[in-house]
Write a protein that holds these residues in place. Structure first.
Motif, PDB file in Angstrom:
ATOM      1  N   ASP A   1     -25.996   9.819  14.845  1.00 26.95           N
ATOM      2  CA  ASP A   1     -25.439  10.258  16.117  1.00 26.95           C
ATOM      3  C   ASP A   1     -23.928  10.000  16.174  1.00 26.95           C
ATOM      4  OD1 ASP A   1     -25.539  11.459  18.608  1.00 26.95           O
ATOM      5  OD2 ASP A   1     -26.176   9.629  19.649  1.00 26.95           O
ATOM      6  N   GLU A   2     -23.495   9.179  17.104  1.00 27.77           N
ATOM      7  CA  GLU A   2     -22.055   8.932  17.299  1.00 27.77           C
ATOM      8  C   GLU A   2     -21.410   8.185  16.131  1.00 27.77           C
ATOM      9  OE1 GLU A   2     -20.084  10.076  19.804  1.00 27.77           O
ATOM     10  OE2 GLU A   2     -21.856  11.193  20.464  1.00 27.77           O
ATOM     11  N   SER A   3     -22.187   7.464  15.352  1.00 29.50           N
ATOM     12  CA  SER A   3     -21.606   6.706  14.233  1.00 29.50           C
ATOM     13  C   SER A   3     -21.556   7.525  12.942  1.00 29.50           C
ATOM     14  CB  SER A   3     -22.373   5.399  14.020  1.00 29.50           C
ATOM     15  OG  SER A   3     -23.690   5.653  13.592  1.00 29.50           O
ATOM     16  N   TRP A   4     -21.979   8.783  12.981  1.00 31.73           N
ATOM     17  CA  TRP A   4     -21.960   9.664  11.817  1.00 31.73           C
ATOM     18  C   TRP A   4     -20.532   9.880  11.341  1.00 31.73           C
ATOM     19  CZ3 TRP A   4     -24.755  11.593   8.077  1.00 31.73           C
ATOM     20  CH2 TRP A   4     -24.338  12.740   7.401  1.00 31.73           C
ATOM     21  N   GLU A   5     -20.318   9.686  10.055  1.00 30.02           N
ATOM     22  CA  GLU A   5     -19.020   9.975   9.441  1.00 30.02           C
ATOM     23  C   GLU A   5     -19.113  11.363   8.843  1.00 30.02           C
ATOM     24  OE1 GLU A   5     -17.725   6.886   6.752  1.00 30.02           O
ATOM     25  OE2 GLU A   5     -18.574   5.359   8.078  1.00 30.02           O
ATOM     26  N   SER A   6     -18.354  12.291   9.394  1.00 31.70           N
ATOM     27  CA  SER A   6     -18.428  13.703   9.014  1.00 31.70           C
ATOM     28  C   SER A   6     -18.203  13.894   7.515  1.00 31.70           C
ATOM     29  CB  SER A   6     -17.389  14.514   9.797  1.00 31.70           C
ATOM     30  OG  SER A   6     -17.472  15.866   9.426  1.00 31.70           O
ATOM     31  N   LEU A   7     -18.958  14.832   6.939  1.00 29.99           N
ATOM     32  CA  LEU A   7     -18.839  15.147   5.517  1.00 29.99           C
ATOM     33  C   LEU A   7     -17.964  16.374   5.282  1.00 29.99           C
ATOM     34  CD1 LEU A   7     -22.593  14.681   4.522  1.00 29.99           C
ATOM     35  CD2 LEU A   7     -20.775  12.968   4.622  1.00 29.99           C
ATOM     36  N   SER A   8     -17.535  16.982   6.370  1.00 25.57           N
ATOM     37  CA  SER A   8     -16.680  18.166   6.260  1.00 25.57           C
ATOM     38  C   SER A   8     -15.616  18.073   7.349  1.00 25.57           C
ATOM     39  CB  SER A   8     -17.531  19.439   6.406  1.00 25.57           C
ATOM     40  OG  SER A   8     -18.156  19.478   7.679  1.00 25.57           O
ATOM     41  N   ILE A   9     -15.188  19.192   7.847  1.00 25.93           N
ATOM     42  CA  ILE A   9     -14.166  19.205   8.882  1.00 25.93           C
ATOM     43  C   ILE A   9     -14.821  18.825  10.217  1.00 25.93           C
ATOM     44  CG2 ILE A   9     -12.437  20.599  10.072  1.00 25.93           C
ATOM     45  CD1 ILE A   9     -12.590  22.508   7.571  1.00 25.93           C
ATOM     46  N   PRO A  10     -14.402  17.713  10.831  1.00 23.31           N
ATOM     47  CA  PRO A  10     -15.009  17.316  12.107  1.00 23.31           C
ATOM     48  C   PRO A  10     -14.755  18.356  13.202  1.00 23.31           C
ATOM     49  CG  PRO A  10     -13.708  15.525  11.157  1.00 23.31           C
ATOM     50  CD  PRO A  10     -13.405  16.769  10.363  1.00 23.31           C
ATOM     51  N   LYS A  11     -15.659  18.426  14.156  1.00 32.80           N
ATOM     52  CA  LYS A  11     -15.504  19.340  15.292  1.00 32.80           C
ATOM     53  C   LYS A  11     -14.161  19.102  15.952  1.00 32.80           C
ATOM     54  CE  LYS A  11     -20.300  20.015  16.646  1.00 32.80           C
ATOM     55  NZ  LYS A  11     -21.302  19.805  17.709  1.00 32.80           N
ATOM     56  N   GLY A  12     -13.494  20.197  16.271  1.00 29.89           N
ATOM     57  CA  GLY A  12     -12.211  20.118  16.958  1.00 29.89           C
ATOM     58  C   GLY A  12     -11.037  19.813  16.049  1.00 29.89           C
ATOM     59  N   LYS A  13     -11.272  19.715  14.752  1.00 32.18           N
ATOM     60  CA  LYS A  13     -10.200  19.336  13.822  1.00 32.18           C
ATOM     61  C   LYS A  13      -9.872  20.449  12.818  1.00 32.18           C
ATOM     62  CE  LYS A  13     -10.064  15.000  15.233  1.00 32.18           C
ATOM     63  NZ  LYS A  13      -8.941  14.378  15.868  1.00 32.18           N
ATOM     64  N   SER A  14     -10.358  21.673  13.056  1.00 28.18           N
ATOM     65  CA  SER A  14     -10.159  22.769  12.090  1.00 28.18           C
ATOM     66  C   SER A  14      -8.687  23.082  11.876  1.00 28.18           C
ATOM     67  CB  SER A  14     -10.892  24.032  12.548  1.00 28.18           C
ATOM     68  OG  SER A  14     -12.267  23.813  12.569  1.00 28.18           O
ATOM     69  N   GLU A  15      -7.929  23.202  12.960  1.00 26.17           N
ATOM     70  CA  GLU A  15      -6.513  23.549  12.849  1.00 26.17           C
ATOM     71  C   GLU A  15      -5.741  22.449  12.120  1.00 26.17           C
ATOM     72  OE1 GLU A  15      -3.342  25.897  12.765  1.00 26.17           O
ATOM     73  OE2 GLU A  15      -5.309  26.523  13.475  1.00 26.17           O
ATOM     74  N   GLN A  16      -6.009  21.197  12.463  1.00 22.30           N
ATOM     75  CA  GLN A  16      -5.366  20.063  11.810  1.00 22.30           C
ATOM     76  C   GLN A  16      -5.678  20.061  10.311  1.00 22.30           C
ATOM     77  OE1 GLN A  16      -6.444  16.299  13.562  1.00 22.30           O
ATOM     78  NE2 GLN A  16      -5.639  15.136  11.844  1.00 22.30           N
ATOM     79  N   TYR A  17      -6.939  20.310   9.967  1.00 24.45           N
ATOM     80  CA  TYR A  17      -7.355  20.357   8.566  1.00 24.45           C
ATOM     81  C   TYR A  17      -6.616  21.468   7.822  1.00 24.45           C
ATOM     82  CZ  TYR A  17     -10.340  20.925   4.448  1.00 24.45           C
ATOM     83  OH  TYR A  17     -10.789  21.039   3.165  1.00 24.45           O
ATOM     84  N   LEU A  18      -6.563  22.657   8.440  1.00 20.98           N
ATOM     85  CA  LEU A  18      -5.878  23.787   7.815  1.00 20.98           C
ATOM     86  C   LEU A  18      -4.408  23.474   7.580  1.00 20.98           C
ATOM     87  CD1 LEU A  18      -5.788  26.707   6.815  1.00 20.98           C
ATOM     88  CD2 LEU A  18      -5.455  27.420   9.192  1.00 20.98           C
TER      89      LEU A  18
END
Length: 183
Positions: free
Chosen positions: A152-169
């Motif tokens: 749940d909330e403690s999950w460490e994302s394995l890809s681009i976290p929600k809301g972070k697509s632009e920052q990642y790009l």
């Protein structure tokens, strides 16, 4: 460039990427998490890993010389959760992936169009590889989904976290620009 060799390189990278998703999920989970299942008809992560191990050992052992469904495999038993610990599960996970990756590493481009059998059904090696890529990605996707639900909330994302697509790009573009400016 030889297309067969390039394919083998790409598919090895793809398998390693799928394995890494599983690794990074399993690393986040507790002993109890790996045995959790939503209901009696569902599989736990431990059961999925046990099934993958059975499939991987069977399919990839003597890939070019024997049927992919080995006599020693007991597929039905793979769906019984008799794994005693997360550590035992990880050993099974690694053993299965080692069978896949070491066999792939031994293949050469001329092997891709050779005919092999799985459960008596003929496939080219190329078809068999693609069959397994899809199968393993499907099950590792289940592992990731279960892990994400449990953490749940403690999950460490394995890809681009929600809301972070632009920052990642932007990070990717900046890294690419820096690499190109350095050459």
């Amino acid at each position: 460039m030889n297309i067969g060799n390039e394919y083998l390189k790409v598919v090895q990278e793809r398998f390693e990427s799928v394995k890494n998703l599983g690794d990074n999920t399993i690393n986040q989970l507790s002993e109890e998490d790996v045995h959790w299942k939503v209901n009696d008809t569902s599989n736990s992560i431990a059961i999925i890993v046990k099934h993958l191990n059975g499939n991987m050992i069977s399919r990839w052992s003597d890939l070019l010389t024997s049927d992919g469904e080995k006599p020693f495999r007991n597929r039905e038993q793979e769906f019984e959760d008799d794994i005693s610990s997360k550590q035992e599960m990880i050993i099974m996970w690694e053993k299965g992936w080692n069978a896949v990756l070491s066999t792939l590493n031994e293949l050469v481009d001329q092997d891709l169009l050779k005919s092999i059998t799985i459960r008596g059904e003929e496939h080219t090696v190329l078809e068999a590889i693609e069959r397994q890529v899809a199968h393993y990605a499907y099950h590792v996707g289940q592992i990731v989904y279960i892990g994400k639900q449990l953490k749940d909330e403690s999950w460490e994302s394995l890809s681009i976290p929600k809301g972070k697509s632009e920052q990642y790009l932007q990070q990717k573009l900046n890294k690419h620009r820096a690499q190109n400016n350095g050459h």
